[in-house]
Each structure stands twice: as structure tokens, then as C-alpha cells.
Design a protein around this motif. Structure first.
Motif, PDB file in Angstrom:
ATOM      1  N   ASP A   1       0.453  -0.886  -0.047  1.00  0.00           N
ATOM      2  CA  ASP A   1      -0.272   0.254  -0.416  1.00  0.00           C
ATOM      3  C   ASP A   1       0.686   1.059  -0.060  1.00  0.00           C
ATOM      4  N   LEU A   2       1.953   0.967   0.837  1.00  0.00           N
ATOM      5  CA  LEU A   2       3.171   2.132   0.787  1.00  0.00           C
ATOM      6  C   LEU A   2       3.344   2.393  -0.025  1.00  0.00           C
ATOM      7  N   ALA A   3       3.764   1.644  -1.172  1.00  0.00           N
ATOM      8  CA  ALA A   3       4.952   1.455  -2.659  1.00  0.00           C
ATOM      9  C   ALA A   3       3.936   2.518  -3.610  1.00  0.00           C
ATOM     10  N   ARG A   4       2.028   2.191  -3.442  1.00  0.00           N
ATOM     11  CA  ARG A   4       1.014   2.895  -3.967  1.00  0.00           C
ATOM     12  C   ARG A   4       1.146   3.938  -3.638  1.00  0.00           C
ATOM     13  N   GLY A   5       1.421   4.682  -2.955  1.00  0.00           N
ATOM     14  CA  GLY A   5       0.501   5.784  -2.414  1.00  0.00           C
ATOM     15  C   GLY A   5      -0.231   6.163  -1.472  1.00  0.00           C
ATOM     16  N   PHE A   6      -0.736   4.961  -0.854  1.00  0.00           N
ATOM     17  CA  PHE A   6      -1.629   4.685   0.404  1.00  0.00           C
ATOM     18  C   PHE A   6      -0.657   4.313   1.335  1.00  0.00           C
ATOM     19  N   GLY A   7      -1.854   3.184   2.619  1.00  0.00           N
ATOM     20  CA  GLY A   7      -0.728   2.951   3.798  1.00  0.00           C
ATOM     21  C   GLY A   7      -0.916   3.990   5.032  1.00  0.00           C
ATOM     22  N   ALA A   8      -2.512   4.522   4.494  1.00  0.00           N
ATOM     23  CA  ALA A   8      -2.591   5.435   6.006  1.00  0.00           C
ATOM     24  C   ALA A   8      -3.564   4.877   6.465  1.00  0.00           C
ATOM     25  N   VAL A   9      -3.719   4.832   7.647  1.00  0.00           N
ATOM     26  CA  VAL A   9      -4.710   4.040   8.771  1.00  0.00           C
ATOM     27  C   VAL A   9      -5.567   5.121   9.575  1.00  0.00           C
ATOM     28  N   TYR A  10      -6.877   5.221   9.714  1.00  0.00           N
ATOM     29  CA  TYR A  10      -7.350   6.214  10.275  1.00  0.00           C
ATOM     30  C   TYR A  10      -7.421   6.610  11.712  1.00  0.00           C
ATOM     31  N   LEU A  11      -6.732   7.178  12.322  1.00  0.00           N
ATOM     32  CA  LEU A  11      -6.334   7.986  13.842  1.00  0.00           C
ATOM     33  C   LEU A  11      -7.365   8.999  14.645  1.00  0.00           C
ATOM     34  N   PRO A  12      -8.083   8.587  15.071  1.00  0.00           N
ATOM     35  CA  PRO A  12      -8.491   9.752  16.372  1.00  0.00           C
ATOM     36  C   PRO A  12      -8.089  11.413  15.756  1.00  0.00           C
ATOM     37  N   TYR A  13      -8.689  12.020  16.099  1.00  0.00           N
ATOM     38  CA  TYR A  13      -8.404  13.420  15.495  1.00  0.00           C
ATOM     39  C   TYR A  13      -7.302  13.953  16.037  1.00  0.00           C
ATOM     40  N   ALA A  14      -7.123  13.946  17.570  1.00  0.00           N
ATOM     41  CA  ALA A  14      -6.281  14.297  17.915  1.00  0.00           C
ATOM     42  C   ALA A  14      -5.186  14.174  17.503  1.00  0.00           C
ATOM     43  N   LEU A  15      -5.078  12.667  17.699  1.00  0.00           N
ATOM     44  CA  LEU A  15      -3.596  11.745  17.476  1.00  0.00           C
ATOM     45  C   LEU A  15      -3.292  12.142  15.774  1.00  0.00           C
ATOM     46  N   GLU A  16      -4.305  12.797  15.516  1.00  0.00           N
ATOM     47  CA  GLU A  16      -3.588  12.348  13.457  1.00  0.00           C
ATOM     48  C   GLU A  16      -2.872  14.010  13.431  1.00  0.00           C
ATOM     49  N   HIS A  17      -3.064  14.979  14.854  1.00  0.00           N
ATOM     50  CA  HIS A  17      -3.042  16.147  13.960  1.00  0.00           C
ATOM     51  C   HIS A  17      -1.576  16.076  15.613  1.00  0.00           C
ATOM     52  N   LYS A  18      -1.577  15.333  16.169  1.00  0.00           N
ATOM     53  CA  LYS A  18      -0.248  15.392  16.790  1.00  0.00           C
ATOM     54  C   LYS A  18       1.180  14.414  16.163  1.00  0.00           C
ATOM     55  N   TYR A  19       0.763  13.669  15.864  1.00  0.00           N
ATOM     56  CA  TYR A  19       1.308  12.697  14.917  1.00  0.00           C
ATOM     57  C   TYR A  19       1.494  12.691  13.710  1.00  0.00           C
ATOM     58  N   PRO A  20       1.237  13.597  12.850  1.00  0.00           N
ATOM     59  CA  PRO A  20       1.101  14.263  11.180  1.00  0.00           C
ATOM     60  C   PRO A  20       1.206  12.649  10.959  1.00  0.00           C
ATOM     61  N   ASN A  21       2.804  12.217  10.844  1.00  0.00           N
ATOM     62  CA  ASN A  21       3.135  10.770  10.254  1.00  0.00           C
ATOM     63  C   ASN A  21       2.482   9.576  10.743  1.00  0.00           C
ATOM     64  N   ALA A  22       1.968   9.290  12.153  1.00  0.00           N
ATOM     65  CA  ALA A  22       1.871   8.474  12.988  1.00  0.00           C
ATOM     66  C   ALA A  22       1.101   7.324  11.557  1.00  0.00           C
ATOM     67  N   ASN A  23      -0.318   7.656  10.528  1.00  0.00           N
ATOM     68  CA  ASN A  23      -0.865   6.840  10.033  1.00  0.00           C
ATOM     69  C   ASN A  23      -0.678   6.305   9.392  1.00  0.00           C
ATOM     70  N   ARG A  24       0.294   6.151   8.796  1.00  0.00           N
ATOM     71  CA  ARG A  24       1.503   5.476   8.050  1.00  0.00           C
ATOM     72  C   ARG A  24       2.473   4.262   9.060  1.00  0.00           C
ATOM     73  N   GLU A  25       2.953   4.409   9.523  1.00  0.00           N
ATOM     74  CA  GLU A  25       3.737   3.851  10.343  1.00  0.00           C
ATOM     75  C   GLU A  25       3.132   2.416  10.776  1.00  0.00           C
TER      76      GLU A  25
END
Length: 323
Positions: free
Chosen positions: A194-218
Motif C-alpha cells: 500500500d505504501l509503495a502505491r501511495g496509500f498506507g495511511a490508517v484512520y487515527l483519532p483526530y487528536a492523534l492525527e494532528h499531534k503525530y501527522p506521520n503516524a498514520n503510515r507507521e
């Protein structure tokens, strides 16, 4: 037109998302508010109050014969509407006729019946069902597990944002360590693709997504049981791989119970009930079982002690007494 320029239901959705409620809660609350408005001939809720809320809730109990939990959800939706969206308090206590909460004992399988049902499952469904029974997870707790929540070294599972928005720790069965590790190796390959195709992000709760903007692809934030397909997030419009839908496991468990010819109404929750009952049968302390299940009150856990009783509160029938 609403004073803010937005329609009422859009304001409801905005308020729900500001509170970081799940999309399921959003859908349920919006649905109840729609029904409330239609029930009162499309009057604006701002023009209504306690009397109208009471009438609607009483109608649900008397005419529609809804369950107590359903009526409570409708009540919660209307309280949210008035307090968080319209910013007004209802002008008195709600004295609606309340739906009766049935006092039913949970359906529990014997250990042999559990083995028979599991014997008719395979793949991800088998692994998830074993987690429900082996760890006492609720269905959605299992589906929402993320990679970081499984601690193989400590043999434990961290259940986050469980019922009541509380975290808890439960056991990871030794017999599931190797199967889960094998499963995660496959999931990781899919994530890397998924990452190789430009996807790979997963849903994170709003606060976490803003606090850790790159975490959704980890890797550690990915779902343990991801969907087989990418899909569009209905809120953000972002293409993501969500977790598996609960209906798949629900259907598989019902089919497995039929195939095993179990004469009981078996659901995913039955595995959790069986987990608790079998621990108590093994003489584990009820407080320990309470913590593993995540019950707020030990009285909730106590219901399983009733399931343990045999033949009318453990009384021996006179028919079985020797002559």
C-alpha cells in the motif's frame, strides 16, 4: 435556514466530530434526531422541549416496543442535541415511560461446544474467534486492535478506548502467539505494498492525527485485521484500508454454530460469555475476571456466577436421589 448558516443535522455532525465520537455514534445520533423531528411533524427541536422528548421516548417503549438499550441510545442522542448543538437545557426531568430491561442470563458454550464451533471456522475468522474466547474481547475490540496493542513478550493485549472509553489489559493466549505472528507478517507485506502505491495511511483519532501527522503510515498503528480492500473514508474522503467489517465474523460464527449443530443461539458475544464462565469454573477470583472483561461494576460480572449454578440454584432434584 439555521442561524449559523448550516442545517441542523450538519451542526449535529460537526459537534459529534468535535467530541471525537465514532462514526457509528454519529450515524446513530443523526438517525434518532431525524426520527424525533419527523415524529413531531417536522417541528424544529428548538421549538420543543421536555414534553416532546418524553412523548417520543414513551412512543418508542409503548408503540415500537424497543429494548431498553435502544431507548437509552435515543435519549442520549436527544440530550446531545439539546446540550451540545442547541446549547439549551431541557426544562425539567424526563418522565417518559421507560422500556423494561429484560433480565436474561447470557448464552454460554461448554468447552467442547467451543471447540466444535471453532472447528468449523478458518483463516482470519478462526483467529478472531479464538481471540474473543481466549482473551475475552468484544467483537469491535478485536476488530479495532492495532499492531502496537499486542505485546508478545508480556503475553498480553492492551484494549484501548473500550466501553466507557477506558483502557484495559487482558491476556494473550500462548497458543495464539505463533498464529498471530504469522498473520502479522502477511498484513505487513500488504501494508508495504500500500505504501509503495501511495496509500498506507490508517484512520487515527483526530487528536492523534494532528499531534503525530506521520503516524498514520507507521506499521505499529495499522489494524491487526485490515480490510481486504481500500475504501474512501466517509468523513475525510481519504482512501484508506480500514479494519474488517463485523458482519463477516458474525455470519461466519452463526454458520459455524449451525454446522456444529449446537442447539443454542450463538453469537460473537457468546465467546466472551464463555471466557468469563470458564475462568470462574476454574476458580479464578471474580475481581480478576472483572478486570479482564473491563466491567465497571463487579455486579455485572456476577451474572456469570448464576450461569455456573446447576439445576435450580445447585439444588439436587428429588428424582435424582437414590431410593
Amino acid at each position: 435556514m439555521e442561524p449559523t448558516g448550516k442545517k441542523l443535522l450538519d451542526r449535529v455532525r460537526d459537534a459529534i466530530r468535535l467530541k471525537h465520537y465514532s462514526i457509528r455514534t454519529e450515524e446513530a445520533y443523526v438517525s434518532w434526531i431525524k426520527r424525533y423531528i419527523l415524529f413531531h411533524d417536522v417541528r424544529h427541536p428548538d421549538e420543543m422541549g421536555t414534553a416532546e422528548v418524553e412523548a417520543f421516548l414513551t412512543h418508542l417503549a409503548v408503540k415500537e416496543n424497543v429494548a431498553a438499550s435502544t431507548q437509552n441510545q435515543a435519549f442520549s442522542a436527544l440530550l446531545f442535541l439539546y446540550r451540545e448543538v442547541l446549547h439549551k437545557d431541557l426544562d425539567g426531568p424526563i418522565n417518559a415511560l421507560r422500556a423494561k430491561k429484560p433480565k436474561r442470563l447470557p448464552t454460554v458454550l461448554t468447552k467442547e461446544e467451543v471447540r466444535q464451533v471453532l472447528g468449523h471456522l478458518s483463516g482470519d475468522h478462526l483467529l478472531m474467534a479464538k481471540l474473543l474466547y481466549g482473551s475475552g474481547l468484544r467483537l469491535m475490540e478485536c476488530l479495532r486492535l492495532r499492531v502496537k496493542d499486542i505485546d508478545f513478550a508480556q503475553r498480553q493485549i492492551l484494549v484501548r478506548d473500550s466501553k466507557g472509553e477506558k483502557d484495559r489489559v487482558t491476556m494473550l493466549p500462548e497458543s495464539l502467539v505463533a498464529p498471530l505472528q504469522d498473520h502479522l507478517r502477511i498484513v505487513k507485506r500488504t501494508h508495504e505494498e500500500d505504501l509503495a502505491r501511495g496509500f498506507g495511511a490508517v484512520y487515527l483519532p483526530y487528536a492523534l492525527e494532528h499531534k503525530y501527522p506521520n503516524a498514520n503510515r507507521e506499521w505499529i498503528w495499522q489494524y491487526v485485521f485490515p480490510s481486504r480492500r481500500l475504501s474512501v473514508d466517509p468523513r475525510s474522503g481519504v482512501v484508506r484500508r480500514h479494519h474488517l467489517h463485523e458482519s463477516g465474523l458474525q455470519k461466519a460464527v452463526r454458520a459455524a454454530a449451525r454446522a456444529a449443530e449446537i442447539p443454542k443461539k450463538v453469537s460473537c458475544q457468546t465467546f466472551r460469555h464463555s471466557f468469563a464462565t470458564h475462568l470462574l469454573e476454574a476458580h479464578y477470583d471474580i475481581r480478576t475476571v472483572q478486570e479482564l472483561l473491563g466491567h465497571k461494576d463487579v455486579k455485572t460480572t456476577m451474572i456469570y456466577t448464576h450461569v455456573l449454578n446447576r439445576g435450580g440454584l445447585a439444588v439436587r432434584s428429588p428424582l435424582d436421589e437414590p431410593a
